[in-house]
Design a protein around this motif. Sequence first.
Motif, PDB file in Angstrom:
ATOM      1  N   VAL A   1       0.826  -1.210   0.000  1.00 13.36           N
ATOM      2  CA  VAL A   1       0.000   0.000   0.000  1.00 13.36           C
ATOM      3  C   VAL A   1       0.859   1.259   0.000  1.00 13.36           C
ATOM      4  N   THR A   2       1.831   1.325   0.899  1.00 17.22           N
ATOM      5  CA  THR A   2       2.634   2.541   0.990  1.00 17.22           C
ATOM      6  C   THR A   2       3.560   2.705  -0.209  1.00 17.22           C
ATOM      7  N   GLY A   3       3.980   1.602  -0.807  1.00 17.98           N
ATOM      8  CA  GLY A   3       4.906   1.701  -1.927  1.00 17.98           C
ATOM      9  C   GLY A   3       4.249   1.912  -3.270  1.00 17.98           C
ATOM     10  N   LEU A   4       3.019   1.419  -3.444  1.00 16.59           N
ATOM     11  CA  LEU A   4       2.407   1.432  -4.771  1.00 16.59           C
ATOM     12  C   LEU A   4       1.158   2.306  -4.880  1.00 16.59           C
ATOM     13  N   ALA A   5       0.634   2.796  -3.773  1.00 15.24           N
ATOM     14  CA  ALA A   5      -0.651   3.502  -3.812  1.00 15.24           C
ATOM     15  C   ALA A   5      -0.637   4.684  -4.782  1.00 15.24           C
ATOM     16  N   LEU A   6       0.389   5.526  -4.720  1.00 13.76           N
ATOM     17  CA  LEU A   6       0.413   6.709  -5.583  1.00 13.76           C
ATOM     18  C   LEU A   6       0.600   6.341  -7.051  1.00 13.76           C
ATOM     19  N   PHE A   7       1.299   5.239  -7.319  1.00 15.08           N
ATOM     20  CA  PHE A   7       1.420   4.775  -8.708  1.00 15.08           C
ATOM     21  C   PHE A   7       0.057   4.321  -9.231  1.00 15.08           C
ATOM     22  N   PHE A   8      -0.706   3.630  -8.375  1.00 15.77           N
ATOM     23  CA  PHE A   8      -2.054   3.228  -8.772  1.00 15.77           C
ATOM     24  C   PHE A   8      -2.943   4.453  -8.995  1.00 15.77           C
ATOM     25  N   VAL A   9      -2.789   5.469  -8.159  1.00 12.34           N
ATOM     26  CA  VAL A   9      -3.569   6.696  -8.335  1.00 12.34           C
ATOM     27  C   VAL A   9      -3.274   7.313  -9.698  1.00 12.34           C
ATOM     28  N   ALA A  10      -1.997   7.368 -10.068  1.00  9.96           N
ATOM     29  CA  ALA A  10      -1.625   7.920 -11.375  1.00  9.96           C
ATOM     30  C   ALA A  10      -2.156   7.056 -12.516  1.00  9.96           C
ATOM     31  N   TYR A  11      -2.098   5.746 -12.327  1.00 11.10           N
ATOM     32  CA  TYR A  11      -2.550   4.822 -13.381  1.00 11.10           C
ATOM     33  C   TYR A  11      -4.060   4.912 -13.584  1.00 11.10           C
ATOM     34  N   PHE A  12      -4.800   4.832 -12.503  1.00  9.24           N
ATOM     35  CA  PHE A  12      -6.255   4.848 -12.627  1.00  9.24           C
ATOM     36  C   PHE A  12      -6.800   6.240 -12.926  1.00  9.24           C
ATOM     37  N   GLY A  13      -6.051   7.270 -12.588  1.00  7.12           N
ATOM     38  CA  GLY A  13      -6.544   8.624 -12.791  1.00  7.12           C
ATOM     39  C   GLY A  13      -6.034   9.314 -14.035  1.00  7.12           C
ATOM     40  N   GLN A  14      -5.210   8.635 -14.855  1.00  6.48           N
ATOM     41  CA  GLN A  14      -4.640   9.280 -16.035  1.00  6.48           C
ATOM     42  C   GLN A  14      -5.725   9.638 -17.039  1.00  6.48           C
TER      43      GLN A  14
ATOM     44  N   GLY B   1      -6.549  10.950 -20.982  1.00  6.78           N
ATOM     45  CA  GLY B   1      -6.017  11.061 -22.335  1.00  6.78           C
ATOM     46  C   GLY B   1      -4.766  10.239 -22.563  1.00  6.78           C
ATOM     47  N   SER B   2      -4.562   9.192 -21.798  1.00  3.15           N
ATOM     48  CA  SER B   2      -3.385   8.339 -21.950  1.00  3.15           C
ATOM     49  C   SER B   2      -3.768   6.922 -21.548  1.00  3.15           C
ATOM     50  N   ASP B   3      -3.038   5.952 -22.093  1.00  4.82           N
ATOM     51  CA  ASP B   3      -3.286   4.552 -21.742  1.00  4.82           C
ATOM     52  C   ASP B   3      -1.984   3.873 -21.322  1.00  4.82           C
ATOM     53  N   ALA B   4      -1.142   4.626 -20.612  1.00  5.32           N
ATOM     54  CA  ALA B   4       0.135   4.084 -20.161  1.00  5.32           C
ATOM     55  C   ALA B   4      -0.101   2.921 -19.190  1.00  5.32           C
ATOM     56  N   SER B   5       0.753   1.922 -19.272  1.00  5.64           N
ATOM     57  CA  SER B   5       0.620   0.774 -18.382  1.00  5.64           C
ATOM     58  C   SER B   5       1.136   1.127 -16.992  1.00  5.64           C
ATOM     59  N   LEU B   6       0.729   0.343 -16.019  1.00  8.00           N
ATOM     60  CA  LEU B   6       1.167   0.576 -14.643  1.00  8.00           C
ATOM     61  C   LEU B   6       2.681   0.469 -14.527  1.00  8.00           C
ATOM     62  N   PHE B   7       3.269  -0.521 -15.203  1.00  8.68           N
ATOM     63  CA  PHE B   7       4.716  -0.714 -15.108  1.00  8.68           C
ATOM     64  C   PHE B   7       5.475   0.439 -15.763  1.00  8.68           C
ATOM     65  N   SER B   8       4.899   1.010 -16.821  1.00  2.00           N
ATOM     66  CA  SER B   8       5.534   2.174 -17.453  1.00  2.00           C
ATOM     67  C   SER B   8       5.504   3.370 -16.511  1.00  2.00           C
TER      68      SER B   8
ATOM     69  N   ILE C   1       5.407   3.263 -13.238  1.00  4.92           N
ATOM     70  CA  ILE C   1       6.327   3.015 -12.129  1.00  4.92           C
ATOM     71  C   ILE C   1       7.771   3.251 -12.553  1.00  4.92           C
ATOM     72  N   GLY C   2       8.130   2.821 -13.758  1.00  2.00           N
ATOM     73  CA  GLY C   2       9.527   2.858 -14.171  1.00  2.00           C
ATOM     74  C   GLY C   2       9.980   4.123 -14.873  1.00  2.00           C
ATOM     75  N   ASP C   3       9.056   4.955 -15.312  1.00  2.00           N
ATOM     76  CA  ASP C   3       9.429   6.123 -16.117  1.00  2.00           C
ATOM     77  C   ASP C   3       8.955   7.393 -15.414  1.00  2.00           C
ATOM     78  N   LYS C   4       9.875   8.087 -14.769  1.00  2.00           N
ATOM     79  CA  LYS C   4       9.515   9.311 -14.059  1.00  2.00           C
ATOM     80  C   LYS C   4       9.062  10.400 -15.025  1.00  2.00           C
ATOM     81  N   GLY C   5       9.706  10.474 -16.192  1.00  2.00           N
ATOM     82  CA  GLY C   5       9.301  11.469 -17.179  1.00  2.00           C
ATOM     83  C   GLY C   5       7.865  11.276 -17.615  1.00  2.00           C
ATOM     84  N   LEU C   6       7.459  10.008 -17.776  1.00  2.00           N
ATOM     85  CA  LEU C   6       6.082   9.722 -18.138  1.00  2.00           C
ATOM     86  C   LEU C   6       5.140  10.149 -17.023  1.00  2.00           C
ATOM     87  N   ARG C   7       5.511   9.860 -15.767  1.00  2.00           N
ATOM     88  CA  ARG C   7       4.656  10.260 -14.645  1.00  2.00           C
ATOM     89  C   ARG C   7       4.472  11.768 -14.605  1.00  2.00           C
TER      90      ARG C   7
END
Length: 331
Positions: free
Chosen positions: A155-168, A170-177, A179-185
């Motif tokens: 929860v503490t490590g992935l929650a904000l990544f999930f927020v970005a993924y589910f809340g994006q 105009g984009s369909d970036a994958s969760l792993f992308s 997590i791994g790409d700060k520029g994309l975030r």
Amino acid sequence: VKEKLGYSLGDTASHFVWDLVGFWLLIFYTDVFKISPAVAGWIMFAGSIWDAVVDPIVGIISDRTNTRWGKFRPYLLFGAIPYAILAVLAFTTPAFSPTGMIVYAAITCLLLRTAYAFVNLPYSSMSAVMTNDSNERAGLNTYRFISAYVGQFIVTGLALFFVAYFGQQGSDASLFSIIGDKGLRDSLEVDTAVGYQRTVILFAILSLVFFFITFITTKERIPAPKKQDSSISKDFKYLFKNQPWVVLTVVGVVSFIMFAMQNAAIAYKISNNMDELNVAVPQAAAPQVAEPVQQPAPASTNIPLNPSEPLVMPTVKKTVKVSDDGFDDFK
């Protein structure tokens, strides 16, 4: 082992939702609900006071429960659903006025804490009625706390990544992308209200499933005494005469205040500053490395401006020559 693993998933289920509350609910109030930090802090404080009132009541009720499923297991079966629903409602953003948002936050916070008490307190008591072997109880709690830390880490490590993924948007970036790409975030347009809600829906569903697994895989083997004193007034009388319990209660209150403050500070630090630190540190370090060559040296030093000449370091009495390949040769 199967029963121990099943029992331990109950604590993972608790942490899947409760760590969202402990780490992210306050920042959700201030950043999404736009409630002032002072008011949001008072809501969380009121929730903690409410816990102190509700928890003994839940303990009294659950200790006097007797069903064909046992004393405590029924609370996992029937309490998990309202617990999951209230978790989603607590992180849902209604179209209310600022005052309405404060009232909504306070009500959902108190209800969620009540639902948590009706699930977690009976769950925490289960090991005492699953076996009377102290070694087996220790094993149950070992599995339980390992699973608790796993849930907290997720929860503490992935929650904000999930927020970005589910809340994006105009984009369909994958969760792993993400997590791994700060520029994309950084480039994503994120609806944080939607992201938080969908993230909590995910963890609430997982929590619900894990609680049901715990219910199915465990069994209460130690029956309640046939002649059990059911006087609530006597319960409280004996409780406050128990000096070790009073000491542990005071220590627990102080510890949880410290943990609550720590968790809130960590959440704001991660959410607001971590990306800036990741960028600023390398950028700030680079000029310092190049500075002796790019800028004139102070008059008090014996460092020549021409990098091809020997560099005399008076403090160490060594000669440093910068060769054409950029490496320093010490003599």
